[in-house]
Design an enzyme around this catalytic site. Structure first.
Site, mmCIF file in Angstrom:
data_model
loop_
_atom_site.group_PDB
_atom_site.id
_atom_site.type_symbol
_atom_site.label_atom_id
_atom_site.label_comp_id
_atom_site.label_asym_id
_atom_site.label_seq_id
_atom_site.Cartn_x
_atom_site.Cartn_y
_atom_site.Cartn_z
ATOM 1 N N ASP A 109 0.858 -1.185 0.000
ATOM 2 C CA ASP A 109 0.000 0.000 0.000
ATOM 3 C C ASP A 109 0.898 1.241 0.000
ATOM 4 O O ASP A 109 1.665 1.456 0.936
ATOM 5 C CB ASP A 109 -0.882 -0.036 1.264
ATOM 6 N N ASP B 247 -3.072 2.329 -5.893
ATOM 7 C CA ASP B 247 -1.946 2.364 -4.953
ATOM 8 C C ASP B 247 -1.902 1.166 -4.006
ATOM 9 O O ASP B 247 -1.184 1.183 -3.019
ATOM 10 C CB ASP B 247 -1.985 3.660 -4.137
ATOM 11 N N GLU B 248 -2.639 0.124 -4.309
ATOM 12 C CA GLU B 248 -2.743 -0.997 -3.381
ATOM 13 C C GLU B 248 -2.861 -2.292 -4.155
ATOM 14 O O GLU B 248 -3.597 -2.356 -5.141
ATOM 15 C CB GLU B 248 -4.061 -0.864 -2.621
HETATM 16 MG MG LIG Z 1 -2.376 3.932 0.193
#
Ligand SMILES: [Mg+2]
Length: 365
Positions: free
Chosen positions: A12, A106-107
């Site tokens: 993350d 983003d993960e």
């Molecule tokens: Mg994040």
């Protein structure tokens, strides 16, 4: 026969959009940065750690963020740049495994049980990835390592920002015990409240409840809760899972009439639209064709109304208008009250095929 546990990593990026903005504009470094569109109904897409100290967080109305932190620098999101970094990070993942399941730009979950790089442990893989991200993108990421997805996701949050946390198979039960139940996937405010009424605040208390009792109260999700309390989660890492629906919903403190719902629908449309910009962006330009309005009456009847307009919604406002219009398809008596409303986008198709079809449609018309 004992099956050896899987090795799952959840990566993350830290305050992703805000960090990209600070990286690309030195004037923003060390300052509270809020990534959000302008406008009364806008929600925060991301907040830098400097802004979070003032209580600003993503998905909060931008106006509230402004009130909490007037000195913050507001920057409109630039998904072209975020997507480029996301692709770079995805390439780093792909050096280690093909089993990559992105959750957003983003993960992602990675299954590194059989790792291409031959590193000795999932922990080594996670550290290698974090280093490569730092060196190659100038950004930091946090990672969680665990035998399954839900534990890896909880773990990645444990040493944020720029941290790594590992839950080994033999540590799973001890790790979960003290955690508040709202850490478990699917436990939102409402479920948390229901569990609190049963005297259950932490996982250790949830684990003490009989599985059949949980199932009786909460149906299939009760069974899942029981499994989660024991650290069981068999969901595989599914590469590039296509999005079926993106939605936001709200449960009210006091039940409302259909008419009262308009401002809530507008706010939720803003949230759903922002989430769609984030999520669908990670999937090579998939777009939503359908709009869903979900309602729950005060006596827990759930109804959904869906429409696929000729012109797909092109903005949060457009989405709100269609969702508000869908109320006219509800034929319950006007005195009916509702405890929940949700606004969703569904019917995702590839942008390319959608445009080809639209063109065909216009040619035939
Ligand atoms: Mg994040």
């Amino acid at each position: 026969m004992a099956v050896s546990p899987r090795k799952i990593v959840h990566v993350d990026m830290d305050a992703f959009y805000a960090s990209v903005e600070q990286r690309d504009d030195p004037a923003l470094r060390g300052r509270p940065v809020v990534v959000a569109w302008k406008g009364a109904r806008s929600v925060v897409c991301a907040a830098s750690y400097e802004a979070r100290r003032f209580g600003v967080h993503s998905a909060m109305p931008a106006l509230r963020a402004e009130r909490l932190c007037p000195q913050a620098v507001f920057v409109p999101p630039d998904f072209v740049r975020y997507k480029a970094v996301s692709r770079q990070v995805r390439e780093i993942f792909a050096r280690h495994t093909d089993l990559i399941e992105p959750l957003s730009l983003d993960e992602a979950y990675l299954d590194v049980t059989d790792c291409k790089t031959g590193l000795p442990s999932a922990t080594a893989v996670a550290e290698d990835i974090r280093t490569a991200i730092r060196v190659e993108t100038g950004l930091t990421a946090s990672a969680g390592v665990a035998p399954n997805k839900f534990l890896a996701k909880i773990a990645s949050d444990f040493r944020k920002p720029d941290g790594l946390f590992v839950v080994r198979p033999r540590e799973v039960l001890d790790f979960l015990e003290p955690l508040p139940v709202e850490r478990l996937p699917g436990v939102g405010k409402v479920m948390q409240q229901k569990l609190a009424e049963l005297g259950i605040a932490r996982v250790v208390e949830l684990r003490a409840v009989d599985a059949r009792e949980l199932e009786r109260r909460f149906g299939r999700y009760g069974r899942r809760l029981h499994e989660l309390s024991l650290g069981i989660d068999e969901r595989p890492v599914t590469p590039d899972r296509p999005t079926l629906q993106i939605s936001s919903e709200d449960t009210f403190e006091h039940d409302l009439t259909l008419q009262d719902l308009a401002p809530h629908i507008e706010r939720l449309a803003g949230k759903t639209w922002a989430a769609c910009e984030r999520e669908a962006a990670g999937e090579h330009g998939r777009i939503a064709r359908s709009v869903v309005l979900k309602l729950k009456t005060s006596d827990f009847r759930i109804l959904t109304r869906t429409t696929t307009p000729a012109e797909r919604p092109a903005s949060a406002r457009g989405l709100a208008e269609i969702a508000c219009m869908l109320r006219s398809r509800v034929s319950l008596p006007p005195r009916t009250r509702y405890r929940l409303v949700g606004v969703g986008l569904a019917g995702f198709v590839d942008r390319d095929s959608h445009e080809a079809q639209t063109e065909l449609f216009h040619r035939l018309a």
